[in-house]
Design an enzyme around this catalytic site. Structure first.
Site, mmCIF file in Angstrom:
data_model
loop_
_atom_site.group_PDB
_atom_site.id
_atom_site.type_symbol
_atom_site.label_atom_id
_atom_site.label_comp_id
_atom_site.label_asym_id
_atom_site.label_seq_id
_atom_site.Cartn_x
_atom_site.Cartn_y
_atom_site.Cartn_z
ATOM 1 N N GLU A 1 15.492 29.850 -17.415
ATOM 2 C CA GLU A 1 14.317 30.655 -17.594
ATOM 3 C C GLU A 1 13.499 31.325 -16.736
ATOM 4 O O GLU A 1 12.244 31.224 -16.636
ATOM 5 C CB GLU A 1 13.513 29.847 -18.907
ATOM 6 C CG GLU A 1 14.326 29.577 -20.196
ATOM 7 C CD GLU A 1 13.690 29.136 -21.387
ATOM 8 O OE1 GLU A 1 12.630 29.404 -21.545
ATOM 9 O OE2 GLU A 1 14.043 28.268 -21.993
ATOM 10 N N GLN B 1 0.999 -1.370 0.053
ATOM 11 C CA GLN B 1 -0.039 0.386 -0.073
ATOM 12 C C GLN B 1 0.764 1.364 -0.104
ATOM 13 O O GLN B 1 0.443 2.239 -0.642
ATOM 14 C CB GLN B 1 -0.975 0.020 1.172
ATOM 15 C CG GLN B 1 -2.203 -0.958 1.070
ATOM 16 C CD GLN B 1 -2.986 -0.834 2.005
ATOM 17 O OE1 GLN B 1 -2.900 -0.793 3.268
ATOM 18 N NE2 GLN B 1 -4.375 -1.193 1.775
#
Ligand SMILES: Cc1cc2nc3c(=O)[nH]c(=O)nc-3n(C[C@H](O)[C@H](O)[C@H](O)COP(=O)(O)OP(=O)(O)OC[C@H]3O[C@@H](n4cnc5c(N)ncnc54)[C@H](O)[C@@H]3O)c2cc1C
Length: 393
Positions: free
Chosen positions: A369, A285
């Site tokens: 950028e 899980q």
């Protein structure tokens, strides 16, 4: 095999879906996610030529008369192309992106002569482009630029340095931003197209980074070019640079998304095949929780990226949306890739393994950028401005 159901989202038109599926098939036949460590310059040159010959670079250029697919660059197309290339080969994405960023200012502001001379060759892959804005003391703070251009009659003389220039050393030309002094700060900068063989331009240093690609520091010592090399008007260089970055900022998010999707694919592949504790890794899980988080991050990034691209193609301002996309996609991709490394255990940190490469490849996207902090500032300021306008309007 990647999940492509996101292509059904309403942001896309049939031509985008067709483009994504054709490019994916081309990448599967022609590319491999390899480190390209031996000779990154040669690998990059080959990729530019391949991408040009196959017609993909035409999307990076604006103007159908000079090799472009459309008159105006289609943001959704370049995002889908970058995402797909990044999923297959980070250097191929880099090669595509730099042809666009390096020639974007010419697509937007070039004279007919400049467009004829450069764009057709960029679109065919015959000429390699570069964008030279950053300097040793002017990165995030672009207006601190010191590289200077003096105009004498019909000649421009450039002195100074540019650094971190992608394609530095292999480019055929550089779009260079230099201080021309029409006004103080960002209003005293102009843009010039400088051929790589211009006298006075030298490669001062090749820079080796975490995920190798061609990168250099450039030195201009009395570099002389004709005034006809100026791109846009005198003193308009900052505007030219920002408009160019504006097209491509959303596509950085798309590249990050491509890296993240590939990491998720690799993690799913491992989770469904790795025997563990009498079952499979994916039966646990905690693994399922990790995969759920990864997939949710990928979808959040994709929604923000393609929202911004769709808005931009619709002519809407996307300052805030593009910044949100870049922020969430690049930071999220780093987390998704780190999770993939964790799920793969020792394999994940083995040099040359795909997720190890992705782990190195994603890092720079959070810096260039506009670093993450710069995107946060853009979003914060835009929110306050919009709030002020609502409160007073
Ligand atoms: C792989 C790579 C490729 C590149 N390619 C190009 C290229 O082709 N052309 C080009 O011109 N440049 C290129 N760059 C340069 C890139 O744009 C700069 O690295 C970037 O703008 C950051 O500038 P800097 O490195 O000088 O860092 P600095 O400006 O010194 O910033 C350092 C850090 O300060 C933080 N910061 C920035 N602003 C703020 C703020 N306002 N508040 C708080 N913290 C802040 C951020 O975390 C940032 O990363 C490239 C860089 C890399 C790493």
């Amino acid at each position: 095999m990647s999940d492509t159901t996101y292509l059904d989202w309403p942001f896309f038109e049939p031509r985008h879906r067709e483009l994504a599926s054709q490019l994916d098939a081309w990448c599967s036949a022609h590319l491999a996610h390899t480190a390209h460590d031996d000779d990154v310059d040669a690998a990059c040159r080959t990729l530019v030529a391949q991408l040009g010959a196959a017609g993909w670079l035409r999307h990076a250029v604006g103007g159908t008369t000079h090799g472009g697919t459309h008159d105006v660059i289609d943001t959704r197309a370049i995002c889908l192309i970058r995402e797909t290339l990044a999923r297959h080969d980070g250097l191929a994405d880099f090669a595509f992106a730099m042809q666009g960023l390096g020639s974007g200012a010419i697509s937007l502001h070039g004279t007919v002569a400049q467009r004829e001379h450069y764009l057709t060759r960029v679109a065919s892959g015959e000429a390699i482009a570069a964008f030279a804005l950053s300097e040793p003391d002017a990165g995030s703070d672009v207006a601190a630029m010191q590289c200077a251009a003096h105009i004498e009659g019909d000649t421009v003389i450039i002195d100074g340095e540019k650094t971190w220039i992608s394609n530095g050393g292999i480019a055929d030309f550089y779009v260079v931003f230099a201080r021309t002094g029409e006004a103080a700060g960002s209003r005293g900068i102009s843009a010039f197209i400088i051929d790589a063989d211009a006298a006075g331009l030298t490669i001062a240093e090749r820079i080796d980074v975490i995920a190798p690609h061609p990168l250099a520091r450039l030195r201009f010592d009395g570099c002389r070019v004709p005034l006809s090399a100026r791109l846009g008007g005198a003193g308009e260089g900052f505007k030219v640079a920002m408009r160019t970055l504006d097209i491509f900022r959303t596509s950085v998010a798309a590249a990050a998304l491509g890296f993240a999707r590939r990491a998720l694919d690799e993690a799913l592949q491992r989770a469904t095949t790795r025997p563990m504790f009498g079952g499979l890794l994916g039966d646990l899980q905690l693994t399922q929780a990790r995969l759920a988080q990864m997939a949710t991050t990928v979808d959040s990034a994709a929604l923000l990226t393609y929202r911004a691209a769709w808005m931009r193609d619709g002519g809407k301002p996307v300052t805030r949306e593009a910044a949100m996309a870049k922020l969430v996609a690049t930071e999220g991709a780093q987390e998704v890739i780190d999770s993939a490394v964790q799920l793969l255990g020792g394999l994940g940190v083995t040099r040359g393994h795909i997720v190890e490469q992705l782990y190195r490849e994603i890092r720079s996207l959070r810096i260039y950028e506009g670093a993450t902090e710069v995107q946060q500032l853009i979003i914060g300021r835009d929110l306050l401005k919009a709030h002020g306008a609502r409160a007073h309007g």
